[in-house]
Every structure is written in C-alpha cells, then in structure tokens.
Write an enzyme that holds these catalytic residues in place. Structure first.
Site, PDB file in Angstrom:
ATOM      1  N   TYR A 143     -52.368   1.982  -0.737  1.00 56.24           N
ATOM      2  CA  TYR A 143     -53.320   0.918  -1.045  1.00 56.24           C
ATOM      3  C   TYR A 143     -52.933  -0.438  -0.443  1.00 56.24           C
ATOM      4  O   TYR A 143     -53.713  -1.386  -0.508  1.00 56.24           O
ATOM      5  CB  TYR A 143     -53.496   0.771  -2.557  1.00 56.24           C
ATOM      6  CG  TYR A 143     -54.124   1.973  -3.252  1.00 56.24           C
ATOM      7  CD1 TYR A 143     -54.745   2.988  -2.526  1.00 56.24           C
ATOM      8  CD2 TYR A 143     -54.106   2.075  -4.634  1.00 56.24           C
ATOM      9  CE1 TYR A 143     -55.311   4.080  -3.173  1.00 56.24           C
ATOM     10  CE2 TYR A 143     -54.679   3.156  -5.288  1.00 56.24           C
ATOM     11  CZ  TYR A 143     -55.271   4.160  -4.551  1.00 56.24           C
ATOM     12  OH  TYR A 143     -55.838   5.229  -5.193  1.00 56.24           O
ATOM     13  N   LYS A 198     -44.385  12.988  -1.797  1.00 58.23           N
ATOM     14  CA  LYS A 198     -44.595  14.150  -0.918  1.00 58.23           C
ATOM     15  C   LYS A 198     -43.517  14.083   0.159  1.00 58.23           C
ATOM     16  O   LYS A 198     -43.801  13.998   1.357  1.00 58.23           O
ATOM     17  CB  LYS A 198     -46.003  14.127  -0.300  1.00 58.23           C
ATOM     18  CG  LYS A 198     -47.105  14.571  -1.244  1.00 58.23           C
ATOM     19  CD  LYS A 198     -47.033  16.018  -1.664  1.00 58.23           C
ATOM     20  CE  LYS A 198     -47.578  16.937  -0.604  1.00 58.23           C
ATOM     21  NZ  LYS A 198     -47.528  18.376  -1.066  1.00 58.23           N
ATOM     22  N   ASP A 230     -48.574  17.125  -5.713  1.00 56.75           N
ATOM     23  CA  ASP A 230     -49.489  18.224  -6.045  1.00 56.75           C
ATOM     24  C   ASP A 230     -48.923  19.059  -7.196  1.00 56.75           C
ATOM     25  O   ASP A 230     -49.618  19.371  -8.162  1.00 56.75           O
ATOM     26  CB  ASP A 230     -49.781  19.094  -4.809  1.00 56.75           C
ATOM     27  CG  ASP A 230     -48.533  19.485  -4.028  1.00 56.75           C
ATOM     28  OD1 ASP A 230     -47.464  18.868  -4.252  1.00 56.75           O
ATOM     29  OD2 ASP A 230     -48.612  20.415  -3.207  1.00 56.75           O
ATOM     30  N   ASP A 254     -51.836   6.236  -9.276  1.00 53.91           N
ATOM     31  CA  ASP A 254     -53.208   6.000  -9.719  1.00 53.91           C
ATOM     32  C   ASP A 254     -53.828   7.328 -10.184  1.00 53.91           C
ATOM     33  O   ASP A 254     -54.416   7.430 -11.274  1.00 53.91           O
ATOM     34  CB  ASP A 254     -53.990   5.430  -8.520  1.00 53.91           C
ATOM     35  CG  ASP A 254     -55.377   4.954  -8.887  1.00 53.91           C
ATOM     36  OD1 ASP A 254     -55.664   4.817 -10.085  1.00 53.91           O
ATOM     37  OD2 ASP A 254     -56.171   4.716  -7.953  1.00 53.91           O
ATOM     38  N   ASP A 258     -54.562   8.837 -14.456  1.00 52.59           N
ATOM     39  CA  ASP A 258     -55.826   9.266 -15.076  1.00 52.59           C
ATOM     40  C   ASP A 258     -55.722  10.692 -15.588  1.00 52.59           C
ATOM     41  O   ASP A 258     -56.244  11.030 -16.656  1.00 52.59           O
ATOM     42  CB  ASP A 258     -56.989   9.138 -14.082  1.00 52.59           C
ATOM     43  CG  ASP A 258     -57.456   7.684 -13.947  1.00 52.59           C
ATOM     44  OD1 ASP A 258     -56.715   6.796 -14.393  1.00 52.59           O
ATOM     45  OD2 ASP A 258     -58.546   7.451 -13.402  1.00 52.59           O
TER      46      ASP A 258
END
Ligand code: ATP
Length: 367
Positions: A143, A198, A230, A254, A258
């Site tokens: 971001y 990752k 993942d 982020d 959630d």
C-alpha cells in the site's frame, strides 16, 4: 471508583459519516462513565466525506492540528457512497489515511478476541478460546504505492511493494513488546510472535522475515514462528488458539484482520488502534455502514472497545494506572452485557438498538 491521577486528557474526536456519529456518542458516554466526567476532554472536530461534500475538505487544517497536538484521536467512521475524488477513489478513506501518514501511525493493532456470549462460526471455540492480536505494518508494504502506481497506455499497471529495515524493525519491535505484555496463546500459554509473509516467493518478504529475525534477538523470551499468508488463512480457522501476536506486511495484515474479525463476531465488535511513537488513533474496524446509518441499529461495541484500547494506550504512555483500570472496567462491562444475552446487537443476530446496548453497558459499569 479510582480516578485517574493525570489528565484531563484531550481527545481529538471525529465522528465522521454514516454510523460514525451514533457509535461515537455511545463510546463517549461509556468512556466518561468509566473515567469520570473530568478525566477526558473530548474536542469534537469536523472531518469526513460529508464535510468534504460541504467544503471540499475531508480533513480540515484545524482538525489535523488538533489531532497532532492532543493526547489521542478517537474516530467514528468516514465515507459516503458516491463521494469520490475525480480519479474514482473514495474520499472517506482519505481521512484516516492522511492522519496515518502525517502522524506516522506505523502499527495497526487489531485484537481478535472471542468474548463470552458471542457465537463464533468456528464451532470448536468458546469465549476466551480465541485471543490474539494482529499487528499490521501500516505505512509501507504494497500500500506504500497508493496513488503512485503506474498505468501505461491502458495496457500495463504496476504498484511497488516497499519493505524497509527501519519500517519492519519498528513494527516487529512493537509486536514483540506487545507479546511481552500478554499472557501468551490460549492453547499453550506461550508468548509467540508469528511473522506472516510470502518469504517463499518474493525477495521483499524474505527480507521482512529476516529483519523480524534480527529484532527477535532483542526478545529472546518470546517464541518466533512463521506462516505464509495463504497458509495462515487456514490456520486462523483451524487452530486460532495457537496465536498470540501476528506481525504482517500491510496488505496481508489488512486481509487477515478482516478474516480474524469474522471468527469472533465481525466488524461491529472489533476494535482497532493505529499507533505511532507519539500519536494513537482509535476506531472500530468497520466502515461507516451508510445502509444502516441514523436508524439506531448499529453496534457501538467496536467503537466502545476501541475507546478502551485508547485508555490503555494513554495509561501506558503516561504511567496512569487508573486509566488502565478504567479500560478494564469498560471491557468487563461489554463482556458482561454480551454474556448475559439479554442485549444482543443486530449484527450478532439480536435486536438490541445502539442506544439500548449503550444503556446496558452503562448499567453494567454501575453508571
Ligand atoms: P469500509 O470500506 O469503509 O471499511 P465497508 O464497505 O467494508 O467499509 P462497512 O461500512 O464496514 O463496509 O459496512 C459493511 C456492512 O457491515 C454494512 O452494510 C453494515 O450492515 C455492517 N456493519 C458495519 N458496521 C456495523 C456496526 N457497527 N453495526 C452493525 N452492522 C455493521
């Protein structure tokens, strides 16, 4: 009731848009009741998509200055459908993004805690069985390229992923230090920092991991653990009790925040804090939910718990144990109301109105 020794603390308060005003009002009532009328001085400030529509400014200079000068920032939510910049990006988001970058709020702290009385979609877990914190790096990662990516001739687009030693070290240090203050993972009581990346695919993420490893040298009492972004989506559903603190690159943080929130009741119950070396901004994890605004059906719980986080942060910063105790009273009152099951907000399957939840929490506080 013990009264905080210091203060009054000046709180830059931005109600914002949608459900922002109603959940902020609820939080203010609860925080005042927990701390006493004179401990917190809430300065009500303009800002948000509605303010942009009226004035062309989402975050007026006076609001920015107050946020910079005051002791903490409490935010309801910002954003309205259709209120967008000419490039199509949402105006509302810009409010806290500007505060985030200007005040260098590098640690986005998202506690994921299953409270008693809340039914998790994960059937094996009950109140207390899930209790970890995600610390999302908040100023760089993918971001960092926001507003600066490249779009060439309608054929090619790219955004750069930015990982720096400074940015990673400070968020890793924050996360290790947070683990030190906690009681470890519910499963085994181990204090553990999980690095989410990752590292198997990109050099930038391998660097993120290596820097976290370096910082681990300062915290030999905390276990270090690694999870690919993942794989952790599976682990957070199958063995969430294994986690204590997770540190993640901005975008991964982020996404998993959630996911984690969904396992403990959703966004209406999940608090957040965006914290830097000198400033802290606290707001519920949810957005402005314009579809339910002004109907008295929003859950105020996330904003109230964000207020409790703010009290703990202020307590730590100023060595004011009375504020810490007040935060504990707020959290206990919320949990007592939810556990009793008499008042359940709509997003948790009940029908309690925002005002009814607030009154019940105030009653549980003894106010
Ligand atoms: P943003 O992008 O600004 O985070 P969003 O588009 O993800 O926002 P929200 O504004 O959080 O979405 O709302 C998503 C849905 O969740 C809303 O339609 C609303 O029904 C529900 N919701 C969000 N917050 C609450 C709350 N505090 N109480 C009850 N329901 C909520």
């Amino acid at each position: 009731m013990t009264r905080p020794a210091a203060g009054p603390y000046r709180i830059a308060t931005i109600e914002g848009d949608g459900i922002g005003p109603e959940v902020t009002k609820a939080a203010l009532a609860v925080l005042k009741a927990a701390c006493g009328e004179d401990t917190l001085d809430f300065a009500m400030l303009n800002g948000g998509a509605g303010h942009y529509r009226a004035t062309g400014d989402v975050l007026p200079d006076e609001t920015m200055a107050a946020c910079r000068e005051m002791d903490a920032i409490l935010h309801g939510a910002a954003g309205l459908p259709g209120v967008v910049y000419p490039d199509g990006t949402e105006v509302g988001n810009d409010l806290h993004l500007r505060l985030r970058f200007t005040l260098d709020l590098y640690a986005n702290v998202r506690p994921i805690k299953l409270l008693k009385g809340v039914t998790s979609p994960l059937r094996a877990f009950e109140g207390g069985g899930i209790d970890y914190v995600i610390v999302r790096e908040n100023t760089e990662g993918l971001y960092a390229s926001r507003g600066a990516g490249v779009l060439l001739r309608g054929e090619y687009a790219s955004d750069s992923l930015v990982i720096t030693r400074k940015g990673t070290s400070r968020v890793a240090r924050f996360a290790f230090a947070l683990s030190r203050k906690r009681n470890g993972a519910p499963r085994d009581g181990r204090r553990r920092l999980t690095v989410c990346d990752k590292a198997n695919i990109l050099r930038s993420y391998a660097f993120f991991r290596a820097v976290c490893d370096d910082v681990h040298g300062e915290f030999p009492d905390i276990d270090i653990d690694y999870a690919y972004a993942d794989a952790i989506t599976v682990h957070l559903l199958k063995r969430p009790d294994f986690y204590d603190v997770i540190v993640a690159e901005n975008m991964f943080g982020d996404i998993i925040s959630d996911l984690g929130a969904a396992t403990v009741g959703g966004m209406g119950i999940s608090p957040s804090g965006e914290i830097g070396d000198s400033h802290g901004l606290f707001q519920g994890a949810h957005g402005s939910a314009p579809d339910i605004a002004g109907q008295d059906v929003a859950s105020p719980v996330a904003t109230i718990l964000s207020g409790a986080m703010m009290l703990r942060w202020l307590a730590d910063k100023h060595g004011d144990m009375a504020l810490d105790e007040a935060a504990g009273r707020v959290e206990t009152a919320v949990e007592r109301v939810l556990a009793a099951g008499e008042h359940v907000p709509a997003d948790l399957g009940g029908s309690a109105r925002c005002s009814e939840m607030t009154t019940a929490i105030l009653r549980a506080l003894g106010a």
